[in-house]
Design an enzyme around this catalytic site. Structure first.
Site, PDB file in Angstrom:
ATOM      1  N   TYR A   1     -53.435  -7.969 -41.850  1.00  0.00           N
ATOM      2  CA  TYR A   1     -52.320  -8.801 -42.275  1.00  0.00           C
ATOM      3  C   TYR A   1     -51.022  -8.378 -41.576  1.00  0.00           C
ATOM      4  O   TYR A   1     -50.289  -9.225 -41.044  1.00  0.00           O
ATOM      5  CB  TYR A   1     -52.161  -8.711 -43.790  1.00  0.00           C
ATOM      6  CG  TYR A   1     -50.984  -9.495 -44.336  1.00  0.00           C
ATOM      7  CD1 TYR A   1     -51.031 -10.883 -44.421  1.00  0.00           C
ATOM      8  CD2 TYR A   1     -49.817  -8.847 -44.759  1.00  0.00           C
ATOM      9  CE1 TYR A   1     -49.954 -11.608 -44.911  1.00  0.00           C
ATOM     10  CE2 TYR A   1     -48.746  -9.566 -45.251  1.00  0.00           C
ATOM     11  CZ  TYR A   1     -48.812 -10.941 -45.327  1.00  0.00           C
ATOM     12  OH  TYR A   1     -47.748 -11.650 -45.812  1.00  0.00           O
TER      13      TYR A   1
ATOM     14  N   GLY B   1     -46.395 -21.080 -54.587  1.00  0.00           N
ATOM     15  CA  GLY B   1     -45.563 -19.971 -54.142  1.00  0.00           C
ATOM     16  C   GLY B   1     -44.294 -20.357 -53.410  1.00  0.00           C
ATOM     17  O   GLY B   1     -43.615 -21.333 -53.750  1.00  0.00           O
TER      18      GLY B   1
END
Length: 277
Positions: free
Chosen positions: A151, A14
């Site tokens: 998150y 990523g």
């Protein structure tokens, strides 16, 4: 530029992988770190394809001893540290009634306390070089999003931590920046671990979760590439005077601007409520 040393966490895939390659292309001696060196094949292949060299090392942001050992090794071998990119992190989808507090703590450990641990270890070395500290947060560090409670809490915490640290760090010559990606096409989403039948198992929250997941899949269909997001990180590493808050795309800028101008919270609540209705 070739004498400048940057350490980047979470480079197995990523944004982290792309940022390591991009920084090396820009002339940095790049320390690409990851929790499990056995997962470095993609990183090595990307570096080889780009014609750059990376110094690949183990660093587990949840293990203070690992962090200290890695930083000490970098200083021993390279003599300096000019920049650090806190990129390592993990996504999480869920809502508090359906999960344990320990699960939330685990999300905070990786995404927030990992950043704190690395930052504490590297600050003396960045202070010595007048260096830069970059932390990859998220648009989820500005706008709270349904089923991303843990998150977003972690990313909000990183933003608050860095916003508070920035003026203090500046007094000793260290520049602090947060990088806010929106949707990025990478393994990050696949690694969140949401199963196909997650909505069916979510009980009373099932319909809302199904709507959220449908909206999210649509958003990621037009996601920014990790390479494009990494270019923004390299720009912040090389800019004469980078801003404190930097988004990686027009979509990300459009997403956070409403929150930053939303004094009573109604704009964000109206927008995110539509995701689950």
């Amino acid at each position: 530029m070739s004498t400048k040393v940057v350490l980047i966490t979470g480079t197995s895939s990523g944004i982290g992988l792309s940022a390591a390659v991009s920084a090396a292309r820009a002339g940095f001696t790049t320390i690409a770190t990851l929790r499990d060196p056995a997962r470095a094949d993609a990183l090595r292949k990307a570096a080889e394809a780009a014609g750059v060299e990376l110094d690949i090392r183990r660093l587990d942001v949840t293990d203070p001893a690992s962090v200290e050992a890695c930083v000490a090794g970098v200083i021993a071998d390279h003599g300096r540290l000019d920049a650090v990119v806190n990129n390592a992190g993990a996504g999480h989808v869920g809502t508090i009634e359906n999960e344990s507090v320990d699960e939330v703590r685990k999300v905070m450990e990786v995404n927030f306390f990992g950043v704190v641990t690395v930052t504490k270890a590297v600050m003396p070395h960045l202070r010595a070089t007048g260096g830069r500290l970059l932390s990859v947060t998220s648009v989820g560090g500005v706008v709270g999003q349904p089923f991303n409670e843990a998150y977003c809490a972690a990313k909000f915490a990183v933003e608050g931590f860095m916003e508070s640290l920035a003026p203090v760090a500046a007094t000793v010559g260290v520049t602090v920046t947060v990088i806010e990606p929106g949707a990025v096409a990478s393994e990050f989403v696949a690694n969140v671990g949401v199963e196909d039948n997650a909505a069916a198992q979510a009980g009373v929250y099932g319909p809302a979760l199904a709507n959220y997941l449908g909206r999210t899949r649509s958003a990621f269909a037009g996601a920014q590439t990790s390479e494009a997001a990494a270019e923004t990180i390299t720009e912040a590493l090389t800019a004469g005077r980078p801003a404190f808050r930097v988004q990686t795309s027009e979509a990300a800028r459009g997403f956070v601007v409403a929150k930053l101008a939303d004094l009573d919270g109604s704009l964000v609540q109206t927008a995110t409520s539509a995701w689950v209705a």
